[in-house]
Design an enzyme around this catalytic site. Structure first.
Site, PDB file in Angstrom:
ATOM      1  NE  ARG A 122      -3.703   2.163   0.541  1.00  0.00           N
ATOM      2  CZ  ARG A 122      -3.658   3.534   0.372  1.00  0.00           C
ATOM      3  NH1 ARG A 122      -2.358   4.104   0.132  1.00  0.00           N
ATOM      4  NH2 ARG A 122      -4.689   4.444   0.633  1.00  0.00           N
ATOM      5  CD  GLU A 148     -11.168   2.465  -3.340  1.00  0.00           C
ATOM      6  OE1 GLU A 148     -10.902   1.488  -4.193  1.00  0.00           O
ATOM      7  OE2 GLU A 148     -10.526   2.995  -2.516  1.00  0.00           O
ATOM      8  NE  ARG A 172      -4.039  -2.467   1.745  1.00  0.00           N
ATOM      9  CZ  ARG A 172      -4.826  -1.652   1.311  1.00  0.00           C
ATOM     10  NH1 ARG A 172      -5.101  -1.673  -0.006  1.00  0.00           N
ATOM     11  NH2 ARG A 172      -5.227  -0.845   1.904  1.00  0.00           N
TER      12      ARG A 172
END
Length: 338
Positions: free
Chosen positions: A228, A236, A270
């Site tokens: 990330r 998004e 992540r």
């Protein structure tokens, strides 16, 4: 195929020995330091070039110029190396020789050669990277294999792989069952036993690893990491400019070996990190192109704010809209069903 398999088995046996040594705290057989390796690998590659006239295939993943240009660099480096009395025996000395010999060439290419061999970049004792400070402390670094464009999930998340044999940190931590599955899979592949190969492949992938074909078709056992990008939040996929953000990130990282400075993990497992290709900071590029927000709730670094403001002022990317929707608010609304 036989030659590739031999390389694969040799590599696996090498890091299996390293793992056993680490587990038994045996220091005499530990892997050599990366800095020492950098000088010896460069020396070896120059010697090979003197015999074959061929530059290493992996170099193209770090530089922008053609193979013809690369051969020209290696001729200059080989001459300088042979004339040096004594030849460089430290990473700093080797870095100085490369910089001096190629001082009239592109900065990106010279830095690419240094990064390829893990040598210090100009005016620094280590490759480019963030310093630890009030915004966090780097826990570890990842040197990735070339990134596949399909590994880009969206504008702020990528999946990368690290060579489990070449990286000392990785080689000492590969589970024994994964080592054995990788070796048996190679044998099943040669025997064309697809059922057994598939079962062993599942064992490897379930453990977070993958067997990847290298540049000359050798088999590489690699560790999977989801990254990330620290400090930014991209639209998004179903938001305006979500597709453009994903495509831009893919363009920035596709086919490149990245350096990732990992600061920790997020709630989705992540790794949260700063991502670089040579001296190019990927988050900076995403912000300047107007394809990500500064994620100020989690990262207050002023340079991120500055790059976002520059993009806003130029009205590029998502800032072409007068009221672009913040991705964290968009996610919150959908969680609440509004």
């Amino acid at each position: 195929m036989g030659n590739s398999l031999l390389k694969f088995l040799c590599a696996k046996l090498s890091y299996l020995a390293a793992a056993a040594a680490a587990a038994g705290h045996t220091h005499h057989s530990a892997a050599p330091q990366a800095a020492t390796d950098a000088v010896s690998v460069l020396s070896h590659d120059l010697s090979q070039f003197g015999v074959t006239g061929q530059v290493p295939d992996r170099l193209s993943q770090y530089v922008v110029s053609s193979k013809k240009a690369q051969a020209n660099w290696y001729r200059k480096l080989l001459d300088a190396w042979n004339e040096a009395k004594p030849p460089p025996n430290t990473p700093e000395a080797a870095s100085r020789l490369v910089i001096q010999s190629l001082k009239r060439h592109r900065k990106a290419d010279v830095e690419g050669i240094l990064v390829c061999y893990g040598l210090p970049l100009p005016h620094t004792d280590a490759p480019v990277g963030p310093s630890s400070g009030p915004e966090g402390v780097v826990k570890y670094e990842l040197q990735t294999l070339p990134v596949d464009a399909k590994a880009v999930a969206d504008g702020d998340t990528i999946t990368v792989y690290v060579d489990a044999a070449a990286d000392p940190r990785e080689s000492a931590n590969v589970p024994r069952g994964v080592h054995e599955a990788a070796l048996e899979r190679a044998q099943a592949r040669v025997a064309k036993d697809s059922d057994k190969e598939g079962a062993l492949h599942k064992i490897i992938t379930d453990a977070g690893y993958r067997v990847i074909a290298g540049s000359d078709n050798e088999q590489i056992l690699a560790r999977k990491y989801r990254i990330r990008l620290r400090g930014i939040d991209a639209p998004e996929s179903s938001m305006p400019f979500g597709k453009e953000a994903k495509e831009e990130l893919a363009k920035l990282v596709q086919g490149k070996r990245l350096k990732v400075y990992v600061y920790g993990d997020d709630r989705y497992g992540r790794c949260v990190g700063d991502v670089y290709f040579n001296s190019v900071y990927i988050q900076e590029q995403m912000l300047k192109k107007g394809l990500a927000w500064h994620y100020v709730a989690y990262d207050q670094r002023p340079e991120l704010e500055k790059w976002e403001k520059e993009a806003r002022a130029r009205r590029v990317g998502l800032w072409a809209s007068s009221h672009p929707e913040k991705p964290w608010e968009w996610r919150k609304e959908r969680r609440n069903g509004t």
